[in-house]
Structure formats: structure tokens, C-alpha cells
Design a protein around this motif. Structure first.
Motif, PDB file in Angstrom:
ATOM      1  N   ALA A   9       0.696  -1.351  -0.105  1.00  0.00           N
ATOM      2  CA  ALA A   9      -0.016  -0.015   0.098  1.00  0.00           C
ATOM      3  C   ALA A   9       1.049   1.395   0.037  1.00  0.00           C
ATOM      4  O   ALA A   9       1.770   1.391   0.875  1.00  0.00           O
ATOM      5  CB  ALA A   9      -0.897  -0.119   1.184  1.00  0.00           C
ATOM      6  N   ALA A  10       0.720   2.154  -1.077  1.00  0.00           N
ATOM      7  CA  ALA A  10       1.412   3.424  -1.095  1.00  0.00           C
ATOM      8  C   ALA A  10       0.992   4.170  -0.037  1.00  0.00           C
ATOM      9  O   ALA A  10      -0.134   4.048   0.459  1.00  0.00           O
ATOM     10  CB  ALA A  10       1.164   4.125  -2.480  1.00  0.00           C
ATOM     11  N   MET A  11       1.285   5.311   0.272  1.00  0.00           N
ATOM     12  CA  MET A  11       1.148   6.412   1.262  1.00  0.00           C
ATOM     13  C   MET A  11      -0.195   6.717   1.063  1.00  0.00           C
ATOM     14  O   MET A  11      -1.048   7.173   1.969  1.00  0.00           O
ATOM     15  CB  MET A  11       2.115   7.438   1.338  1.00  0.00           C
ATOM     16  N   GLY A  55      17.267   4.382 -14.580  1.00  0.00           N
ATOM     17  CA  GLY A  55      16.633   3.277 -14.319  1.00  0.00           C
ATOM     18  C   GLY A  55      16.463   2.816 -12.866  1.00  0.00           C
ATOM     19  O   GLY A  55      15.994   1.694 -12.656  1.00  0.00           O
ATOM     20  N   LEU A  56      16.899   3.487 -11.644  1.00  0.00           N
ATOM     21  CA  LEU A  56      16.951   3.184 -10.179  1.00  0.00           C
ATOM     22  C   LEU A  56      15.535   3.823  -9.884  1.00  0.00           C
ATOM     23  O   LEU A  56      15.070   4.845 -10.027  1.00  0.00           O
ATOM     24  CB  LEU A  56      18.045   3.985  -9.615  1.00  0.00           C
ATOM     25  N   VAL A  57      14.812   3.032  -8.818  1.00  0.00           N
ATOM     26  CA  VAL A  57      13.774   3.536  -8.150  1.00  0.00           C
ATOM     27  C   VAL A  57      14.149   3.141  -6.657  1.00  0.00           C
ATOM     28  O   VAL A  57      14.708   2.040  -6.361  1.00  0.00           O
ATOM     29  CB  VAL A  57      12.478   2.906  -8.572  1.00  0.00           C
ATOM     30  N   PHE A  89      11.088   9.547  -3.671  1.00  0.00           N
ATOM     31  CA  PHE A  89      11.048   8.526  -4.181  1.00  0.00           C
ATOM     32  C   PHE A  89       9.764   8.029  -3.487  1.00  0.00           C
ATOM     33  O   PHE A  89       9.349   8.423  -2.567  1.00  0.00           O
ATOM     34  CB  PHE A  89      12.132   7.861  -3.997  1.00  0.00           C
ATOM     35  N   PRO A  90       9.088   6.825  -3.966  1.00  0.00           N
ATOM     36  CA  PRO A  90       7.921   6.306  -3.471  1.00  0.00           C
ATOM     37  C   PRO A  90       8.030   5.895  -1.964  1.00  0.00           C
ATOM     38  O   PRO A  90       9.166   5.169  -1.693  1.00  0.00           O
ATOM     39  CB  PRO A  90       7.647   5.271  -4.481  1.00  0.00           C
ATOM     40  N   MET A  91       7.287   6.198  -1.307  1.00  0.00           N
ATOM     41  CA  MET A  91       7.112   5.952   0.061  1.00  0.00           C
ATOM     42  C   MET A  91       5.584   4.806   0.428  1.00  0.00           C
ATOM     43  O   MET A  91       4.727   5.286  -0.239  1.00  0.00           O
ATOM     44  CB  MET A  91       7.054   6.920   0.968  1.00  0.00           C
ATOM     45  N   PHE A  92       5.891   4.052   1.051  1.00  0.00           N
ATOM     46  CA  PHE A  92       4.608   3.177   1.383  1.00  0.00           C
ATOM     47  C   PHE A  92       4.185   3.276   2.778  1.00  0.00           C
ATOM     48  O   PHE A  92       4.928   3.821   3.669  1.00  0.00           O
ATOM     49  CB  PHE A  92       4.962   1.700   1.086  1.00  0.00           C
TER      50      PHE A  92
END
Length: 181
Positions: A9-11, A55-57, A89-92
Motif C-alpha cells: 500500500a502506497a502512502m 533506471g533506479l527506483v 521517491f515512492p514511500m509506502f
């Protein structure tokens, strides 16, 4: 099996399949806002900025299982990361990374590569190792996640390539990241 088999689940509450990151080099990190390693957010963001176009995440998973070092709720975590460290960057959402109720992703990650110990020469180790030994010896059982800011490097095919403990500073992973890019 690969990390692409998992969802989280994303934030914002949206369930995200890690398959969305197929073909990218991924760095998965369990984080905390009040940890002796929280300063690593700065260099994690630096790595993300430097390599995202190649290409890094990075995927951040806040966790409150280590001595209560993530007391904020999801909204507070998001605000803290953005305002204090400029995290983009994406946080969950807060995630259990060990023991009962462990998120299947972190169970998988911990079982892919064994715990090889903390770097005893890292400045924070002088506090971390005695804290764990005195207060939380149960953390050291098995290959589970031992502390905040454990990092897993994933190749473009979704396979776990390397595990870095909290005592590995993000910029010390740069050569390993570049090799996969």
C-alpha cells in the motif's frame, strides 16, 4: 519468484504491484523518522536523484518495530520525509518487516540473503549494537530484518542481489547500483 510477486500500500492507500517496477533497478529500504540512521534519507534521495533517469527506483517502507522509532502516522511520515529531506521517491504505508504479521515482501527479502552482521566501525554501531544486545536480543535471531534502514538491492529482473544493513551508508552502495544500471 521475484519481488514482482508482491503488492504493498502506497502512502495514498493505493495497492501497488511491485511489477510496476519491472525492468528497473530497485532499492527497498525500511525506514524510520526518529532513528540514529534517519540521516540516511538525505543520501538515499541523493542516489535517487542521481540515478532515477538511468533506471533506479527507491522504495521506502516506514516501520515502527525497532524501539518505537517511527511513531508518526502515514501522513506525518510523508510530511516529515518531504519537508525535512526532500524525499521524492515512492514511500509506502507503515509496514511490519519482521515477526508476527510480517509483510510477505519483507519475509521474502530476509530469506533471500542472510544477515551478515553490522559494520562495527560505523559511528552509530557504538550505540546500536549495545542497544540490541541489552534491550532487544530477540532481534538477532535468524536472518530477519535487524534494524531500520536495512536495504535490499534488486536487479532489473526482480531478483535480490545484495543486502545492506543499517550500518552501510547509502553512498557506499553506489558501485553496486552502478553495476546493475
Amino acid at each position: 519468484m521475484s519481488v514482482y510477486s508482491f503488492k504493498a500500500a502506497a502512502m495514498n492507500g493505493r495497492e501497488i504491484s511491485l511489477e510496476e517496477y519491472s525492468g528497473k533497478v530497485v532499492l527497498i529500504v525500511n525506514t524510520a523518522s526518529q532513528c540514529g540512521f534517519t540521516f540516511q534519507y538525505e543520501d538515499l534521495q541523493r542516489l535517487y536523484d542521481r540515478y532515477k533517469d538511468k533506471g533506479l527506483v527507491l522504495l521506502g517502507f516506514p516501520c515502527d518495530q525497532f524501539d518505537g522509532q517511527e511513531p508518526l502516522d502515514n501522513a506525518g511520515i510523508q510530511q516529515f520525509c518531504e519537508l525535512r529531506y526532500g524525499v521524492s521517491f515512492p514511500m509506502f504505508q507503515k509496514t511490519r518487516v519482521r515477526d508476527e504479521g510480517v509483510h510477505p515482501l519483507f519475509d521474502y527479502l530476509a530469506n533471500q540473503l542472510p544477515f551478515e552482521g553490522f559494520n562495527p566501525f560505523h559511528p552509530v554501531s557504538k550505540l546500536l549494537i549495545p542497544l540490541i544486545n541489552d534491550k532487544h536480543p530477540e532481534y538477532m535471531v535468524g536472518d530477519s530484518i535487524k534494524w531500520n534502514f536495512t536495504k535490499f538491492l534488486i536487479d532489473r529482473n526482480g531478483h535480490v542481489v545484495k543486502r545492506f544493513e543499517a550500518t552501510t551508508d547509502p553512498l557506499d552502495m553506489e558501485k553496486d547500483i552502478e553495476a546493475l544500471l
